[in-house]
Design a protein around this motif. Structure first.
Motif, PDB file in Angstrom:
ATOM      1  N   TRP A   1       9.756  -0.659  18.738  1.00 38.53           N
ATOM      2  CA  TRP A   1      11.292  -0.532  17.861  1.00 38.53           C
ATOM      3  C   TRP A   1      10.968  -1.056  16.532  1.00 38.53           C
ATOM      4  CZ3 TRP A   1      15.723   1.499  19.408  1.00 38.53           C
ATOM      5  CH2 TRP A   1      15.919   1.988  20.842  1.00 38.53           C
ATOM      6  N   LYS A   2      10.490  -2.148  16.388  1.00 36.89           N
ATOM      7  CA  LYS A   2      10.537  -2.828  15.135  1.00 36.89           C
ATOM      8  C   LYS A   2       9.652  -2.267  14.069  1.00 36.89           C
ATOM      9  CE  LYS A   2       9.846  -7.389  12.974  1.00 36.89           C
ATOM     10  NZ  LYS A   2       9.557  -8.683  13.184  1.00 36.89           N
ATOM     11  N   THR A   3       8.389  -1.898  14.520  1.00 35.77           N
ATOM     12  CA  THR A   3       7.454  -1.469  13.627  1.00 35.77           C
ATOM     13  C   THR A   3       7.257   0.159  13.611  1.00 35.77           C
ATOM     14  OG1 THR A   3       6.333  -3.524  13.588  1.00 35.77           O
ATOM     15  CG2 THR A   3       4.852  -1.702  12.685  1.00 35.77           C
ATOM     16  N   ALA A   4       6.838   0.688  14.697  1.00 31.72           N
ATOM     17  CA  ALA A   4       6.221   2.031  14.671  1.00 31.72           C
ATOM     18  C   ALA A   4       7.466   2.863  14.273  1.00 31.72           C
ATOM     19  CB  ALA A   4       5.826   2.328  16.215  1.00 31.72           C
ATOM     20  N   SER A   5       8.833   2.646  14.626  1.00 27.41           N
ATOM     21  CA  SER A   5       9.952   3.168  14.403  1.00 27.41           C
ATOM     22  C   SER A   5      10.262   3.930  13.169  1.00 27.41           C
ATOM     23  CB  SER A   5      11.129   2.597  14.555  1.00 27.41           C
ATOM     24  OG  SER A   5      11.311   1.675  14.036  1.00 27.41           O
ATOM     25  N   TYR A   6       9.828   2.947  12.009  1.00 28.55           N
ATOM     26  CA  TYR A   6       9.955   3.266  10.589  1.00 28.55           C
ATOM     27  C   TYR A   6       8.513   3.488   9.929  1.00 28.55           C
ATOM     28  CZ  TYR A   6       9.537  -1.347   8.411  1.00 28.55           C
ATOM     29  OH  TYR A   6       9.100  -2.624   8.208  1.00 28.55           O
ATOM     30  N   THR A   7       7.606   2.759  10.667  1.00 28.74           N
ATOM     31  CA  THR A   7       6.466   3.032   9.542  1.00 28.74           C
ATOM     32  C   THR A   7       5.650   4.352   9.919  1.00 28.74           C
ATOM     33  OG1 THR A   7       5.973   0.565  10.030  1.00 28.74           O
ATOM     34  CG2 THR A   7       3.884   1.654   9.781  1.00 28.74           C
ATOM     35  N   THR A   8       5.617   4.771  11.176  1.00 29.55           N
ATOM     36  CA  THR A   8       4.770   5.996  11.292  1.00 29.55           C
ATOM     37  C   THR A   8       5.941   6.983  11.957  1.00 29.55           C
ATOM     38  OG1 THR A   8       4.178   5.050  13.482  1.00 29.55           O
ATOM     39  CG2 THR A   8       2.463   5.046  11.733  1.00 29.55           C
ATOM     40  N   MET A   9       6.921   6.817  12.883  1.00 30.23           N
ATOM     41  CA  MET A   9       7.550   7.772  13.440  1.00 30.23           C
ATOM     42  C   MET A   9       8.451   8.489  12.152  1.00 30.23           C
ATOM     43  SD  MET A   9       8.873   6.206  17.084  1.00 30.23           S
ATOM     44  CE  MET A   9       7.725   5.693  18.260  1.00 30.23           C
ATOM     45  N   ALA A  10       9.375   7.583  11.659  1.00 32.49           N
ATOM     46  CA  ALA A  10      10.077   8.093  10.682  1.00 32.49           C
ATOM     47  C   ALA A  10       9.434   8.868   9.514  1.00 32.49           C
ATOM     48  CB  ALA A  10      10.919   6.959   9.993  1.00 32.49           C
TER      49      ALA A  10
ATOM     50  N   LEU B   1      12.765   5.115   1.606  1.00 35.59           N
ATOM     51  CA  LEU B   1      11.845   4.326   2.902  1.00 35.59           C
ATOM     52  C   LEU B   1      11.194   3.151   2.447  1.00 35.59           C
ATOM     53  CD1 LEU B   1      11.534   4.908   5.835  1.00 35.59           C
ATOM     54  CD2 LEU B   1       9.350   6.238   5.387  1.00 35.59           C
ATOM     55  N   GLU B   2      10.571   3.168   1.143  1.00 33.79           N
ATOM     56  CA  GLU B   2       9.980   1.867   0.766  1.00 33.79           C
ATOM     57  C   GLU B   2      11.128   0.837   0.363  1.00 33.79           C
ATOM     58  OE1 GLU B   2       7.022   0.752   0.721  1.00 33.79           O
ATOM     59  OE2 GLU B   2       5.987   2.731   1.668  1.00 33.79           O
TER      60      GLU B   2
ATOM     61  N   LYS C   1       0.826  -1.385  -0.001  1.00 33.82           N
ATOM     62  CA  LYS C   1      -0.060  -0.168   0.032  1.00 33.82           C
ATOM     63  C   LYS C   1       0.673   1.240   0.091  1.00 33.82           C
ATOM     64  CE  LYS C   1      -3.854  -2.273   2.473  1.00 33.82           C
ATOM     65  NZ  LYS C   1      -4.478  -2.157   3.485  1.00 33.82           N
ATOM     66  N   ARG C   2       2.154   1.213   0.261  1.00 31.72           N
ATOM     67  CA  ARG C   2       3.130   2.248   0.139  1.00 31.72           C
ATOM     68  C   ARG C   2       2.689   3.192   1.278  1.00 31.72           C
ATOM     69  NH1 ARG C   2       6.465  -0.800  -2.101  1.00 31.72           N
ATOM     70  NH2 ARG C   2       6.052  -1.682  -4.081  1.00 31.72           N
ATOM     71  N   LEU C   3       2.160   2.817   2.392  1.00 30.77           N
ATOM     72  CA  LEU C   3       1.604   3.822   3.518  1.00 30.77           C
ATOM     73  C   LEU C   3       2.593   4.568   4.155  1.00 30.77           C
ATOM     74  CD1 LEU C   3      -1.117   1.547   5.275  1.00 30.77           C
ATOM     75  CD2 LEU C   3      -1.515   3.125   3.824  1.00 30.77           C
ATOM     76  N   ARG C   4       3.792   4.112   4.256  1.00 32.10           N
ATOM     77  CA  ARG C   4       4.901   4.991   4.644  1.00 32.10           C
ATOM     78  C   ARG C   4       5.440   6.113   3.672  1.00 32.10           C
ATOM     79  NH1 ARG C   4       4.908  -0.339   5.559  1.00 32.10           N
ATOM     80  NH2 ARG C   4       5.646  -1.098   7.597  1.00 32.10           N
ATOM     81  N   ALA C   5       5.612   5.613   2.543  1.00 33.28           N
ATOM     82  CA  ALA C   5       5.738   6.874   1.423  1.00 33.28           C
ATOM     83  C   ALA C   5       4.887   7.854   1.558  1.00 33.28           C
ATOM     84  CB  ALA C   5       6.184   6.010   0.215  1.00 33.28           C
ATOM     85  N   LEU C   6       3.670   7.411   1.461  1.00 33.81           N
ATOM     86  CA  LEU C   6       2.418   8.456   1.102  1.00 33.81           C
ATOM     87  C   LEU C   6       2.216   9.225   2.471  1.00 33.81           C
ATOM     88  CD1 LEU C   6      -0.550   5.987  -0.207  1.00 33.81           C
ATOM     89  CD2 LEU C   6       1.178   7.740  -1.513  1.00 33.81           C
TER      90      LEU C   6
END
Length: 408
Positions: free
Chosen positions: A214-223, A89-90, A56-61
């Protein structure tokens, strides 16, 4: 900005780097294209492109939309740099998934054979219909590890190239490199969780939430939130606490929802086997809730099953645990937890939008971007809770409307 545009640009950037790799040789007398090792390199390159497709490219969007919410002037060059940063990031996300599938022994990803399986030798190499073996071999596992490393390295190169054309470029580089350390730390914690005791559900739940951060939130939403702000020239230090809190709530809600799909989802839609977390013996929040809410005999049976080697967990046993998670109330408890996180995240998003002094247009973009990480309705009382928060703030239910627009 669309997922399709991000994916197209990702492939363009990766192909540009791969063209350089295959064109570079040790010298005119020994061109690389005559080297037998070229076959392995070409296989890794093809799989790098294939592994990056879908999603879904949620991080990029999120990154692009945060920048768009803050950027008032049209600047095509700046926009392209932001898109490239989002692609970086993707690409890193792809590298993490490749490694994650190897660690978990997952056979599928997004409905296709996992990269390490696709890179393994077919059992019957002369059979054109045998596109991937049932189990990975040493070659596939080794090349899969190297593929993940290559993608991680390229993601950093892409991020630094994009950062050079954006405000606060050095800070962008530092954040991007820091998230890689955070994700690896989270992966180590995740593997360590495999040995976590099942006798204390409350402690297990706390450990699982810590690992997800650490594993998910760090780069999925925080970053993405932080990188979007930096790309727009915003002082991240001024909003660091708010960004961290919002990113944590969004990331936890997102991962808890993903864990829920593993139990209550359909592998035709998820693209990976349902019940995989149970089969692998993952220590999840859902498992902790099940141990706490099941009766003593049921909890004892679950502990016995999780303490046994994963190879011995049959489909019937996996289905038994899935059914128990539903019947004992653990699934509903998870939905309530996701709903609470969703409501809190939306309140934090509104507060951060205020602090950033976003325009009406920017505010809508920002809130809608955050809303993508949250389920539309996880419990019956979800919308009532959102309305309550909006009423207390004296504002219209802008976040809820944005979520409904996104759903439609």
């Amino acid at each position: 900005m669309t997922a399709a545009r991000v994916e197209q640009r990702m492939e363009e950037l990766l192909q540009r780097h791969f063209d350089y790799l295959t064109a570079t040789g040790p010298g005119p007398d020994h061109p690389l294209d005559e080297d037998p090792s070229q076959e392995a390199l070409q296989a890794v390159i093809l799989q790098a492109i294939e592994a990056g497709r879908g999603g879904k490219r949620l991080r990029a969007l999120l990154l692009c939309d945060v920048w768009r919410a803050l950027e008032s002037e049209q600047n095509p060059d700046r926009e392209q740099a932001v898109v490239d940063l989002a692609c970086a990031l993707e690409v890193y996300q792809t590298s993490a998934l490749v490694h994650d599938d190897i660690i978990d022994g997952s056979p599928r990803r997004r409905g296709r054979p996992a990269a390490h399986l696709a890179l393994s030798r077919p059992v019957a190499e002369n059979n054109p219909n045998d596109r991937a073996p049932a189990r990975p071999d040493a070659r596939g596992t080794g090349l899969g590890i190297l593929l993940g490393d290559l993608l991680a390295s390229l993601s950093t190169a892409l991020a630094l190239q994009a950062a050079a054309d954006l405000p606060q470029g050095p800070a962008i580089g530092r954040v991007f490199q820091a998230i890689q350390t955070a994700v690896v730390t989270g992966q180590v914690l995740d593997m360590g969780m495999e040995e976590a005791s099942l006798d204390d559900p409350e402690r297990l739940r706390s450990q699982a939430m810590h690992t997800m951060a650490w594993k998910t939130a760090s780069y999925t939403t925080m970053a993405p939130l932080a990188l979007g702000l930096l790309a727009a020239g915003t002082d991240l230090e001024e909003h660091k606490v708010s960004v961290h809190a919002l990113g944590l709530d969004l990331g936890l809600a997102f991962q808890l929802s993903d864990d829920l799909l593993d139990v209550a989802g359909d592998d035709r839609h998820t693209g990976k086997p349902v019940g995989g977390d149970i089969r692998e013996g993952k220590r999840t929040v859902l498992l902790a809730d099940t141990l706490a809410m099941a009766n003593p005999d049921q909890a004892k049976e679950v502990r016995r099953l999780y303490d046994s080697p994963s190879q011995r967990r049959k489909d019937a046993q996996v289905n038994m645990v899935r059914d128990l998670m539903q019947s004992c109330g653990a699934v509903e408890a998870s939905r309530r937890r996701i709903a609470d996180l969703s409501v809190r995240a939306q309140a934090r998003a509104q507060a951060l939008a205020d602090d950033l002094h976003l325009s009406a247009r920017g505010r809508t973009i920002f809130l809608k971007a955050c809303r993508r990480f949250l389920p539309l309705a996880t419990t019956a009382g979800y919308h009532e809770r959102v309305s309550s928060i909006d009423a207390e703030a004296g504002q219209a239910s802008e976040v809820q409307r944005a979520g409904q627009d996104e759903h439609e």
